[in-house]
Scaffold this motif. Structure first.
Motif: not given
Ligand SMILES: *Cc1c(COP(=O)(O)O)cnc(C)c1O
Length: 343
Positions: A1-30
């Motif tokens: 059964m698929s679940v409509v999960d309303l426990r929190s808005d922290t449960l979201t998973r990154p969208t495909e577009a967001m994942r691509r933005a992450m992969l392409d980011a220039p990074v360094g040592d923070d």
């Protein structure tokens, strides 16, 4: 059964577009302040809120911890609502780690007025009483039911605190929702406070990340304390890229979450009038009174029907709408809860 999960808005998973933005980011040592994606995000968000500088961190608990630490000395107190996230949901961190005490006002929705606050402030009563050195407000207010502060009350509370020489911290985990619900510019909110905490991992849908905003000197001090607490991180630009993508694409759409929450509440009230007031649902959180039924039981029964709610009191359940649930699912969830409560 698929679940409509309303426990929190922290449960979201990154969208495909967001994942691509992450992969392409220039990074360094923070830890060396050399991650250009983090640096750009800090500058961008600081400007959005009218502050000098920002510090990107793992969680809102950490940015609240650092913001209040910057304003309050050990043994002094911060005034806040009795249902504030800092006193209910941060596991005593402010006391356990920084020696900070709290005194609380009570309210039905998490907000207060300058008059009520004036009665609590004790800035210097000699060597007998705890000294108040800051106030903390939460906007929107989570356990209050996603409440948006009335602008005049918020401005008056901030002004009173400043005139009493107190520091002012905003827990703005969902300030984005307040901004979208009211149209009040983020800078206008930001300027009422000395330190501001905002989250990217709630309704904005980023996988990780929050930011502390303040003047440059405070942020420099907070950076040291963050490292002391083990919160320094390295190529965090991967995560800053997700937050930046969320700012570009997921702010205005919060209005959809608000409409879905209102629709959910309307379905509950239709079947079980009095369990919640849809008119009071201003953002993405709905708190429902389960009446004679124990909240835990209600949540268990709903789970059996494919709807996940959370328990927030003995007779109170909560639904939070977000990117990964749609209007129809929220209506159905509200209908199921209403039917259960009317039975
Ligand atoms: C979620 C939340 C936070 C921060 O929570 P973390 O899980 O530590 O990121 C802070 N304040 C409020 C009101 C929240 O809802």
């Amino acid at each position: 059964m698929s679940v409509v999960d309303l426990r929190s808005d922290t449960l979201t998973r990154p969208t495909e577009a967001m994942r691509r933005a992450m992969l392409d980011a220039p990074v360094g040592d923070d830890v060396y302040a050399e991650d250009e994606t983090v640096n750009a995000l800090e500058a961008r968000v600081a400007e959005l809120f009218g502050h000098e500088a920002g510090l990107f961190c793992t969680t809102g608990s950490l940015t609240n911890l650092l913001g209040i630490w910057a304003l309050v000395r050990p043994g002094d107190e911060v005034l806040c609502d009795a249902q504030a996230h800092i006193v209910r949901a941060e596991l005593g961190a402010h006391a356990a780690l920084h020696g900070i005490t709290t005194r609380t006002w009570t309210s039905s929705d998490g907000t207060t007025t300058a008059d009520q606050l004036a009665g609590l402030i004790a800035p210097d009563n000699g060597p007998f009483l705890v000294r108040t050195t800051a106030i903390e407000v939460e906007n929107t207010h989570n356990f209050g039911g996603g409440t948006v502060w009335n602008w005049d009350d918020l401005a008056a509370v901030s002004e009173l605190a400043a005139s009493a020489g107190l520091g002012r911290h905003l827990d703005g985990a969902r300030i984005w929702n307040a901004h979208v619900a009211t149209g009040v510019p983020l800078q206008q909110y930001g300027r009422l406070f000395d330190t501001v905490s905002v989250c990217f991992s709630k309704g904005l849908g980023a996988p990780v990340g929050s930011m502390l905003l303040a003047d440059r000197e405070t942020i420099d001090r907070a950076r040291v304390q963050r490292k002391r607490l083990g919160g320094g991180w390295r190529q965090a630009g991967l995560l800053a890229a997700a937050a930046s993508h969320a700012l570009d694409h997921h702010v205005e759409r919060l209005a959809d979450d608000h409409a879905a929450a209102r629709a959910l509440a309307e379905q509950v009230a239709l079947a079980a009038p009095g369990a919640c007031d849809p008119e009071r649902v201003e953002t993405n959180i709905v708190v429902v009174d389960t009446g004679a039924r124990a909240a835990g039981e209600v949540v268990a029964e709903l789970a059996g029907q494919g709807f996940s709610f959370s328990v927030v009191g003995a007779h109170a359940v909560r639904a939070v709408t977000h990117l990964d649930v749609d209007l129809e699912q929220c209506r159905a969830a509200g209908g199921a809860l209403g039917e259960l409560l009317s039975a």
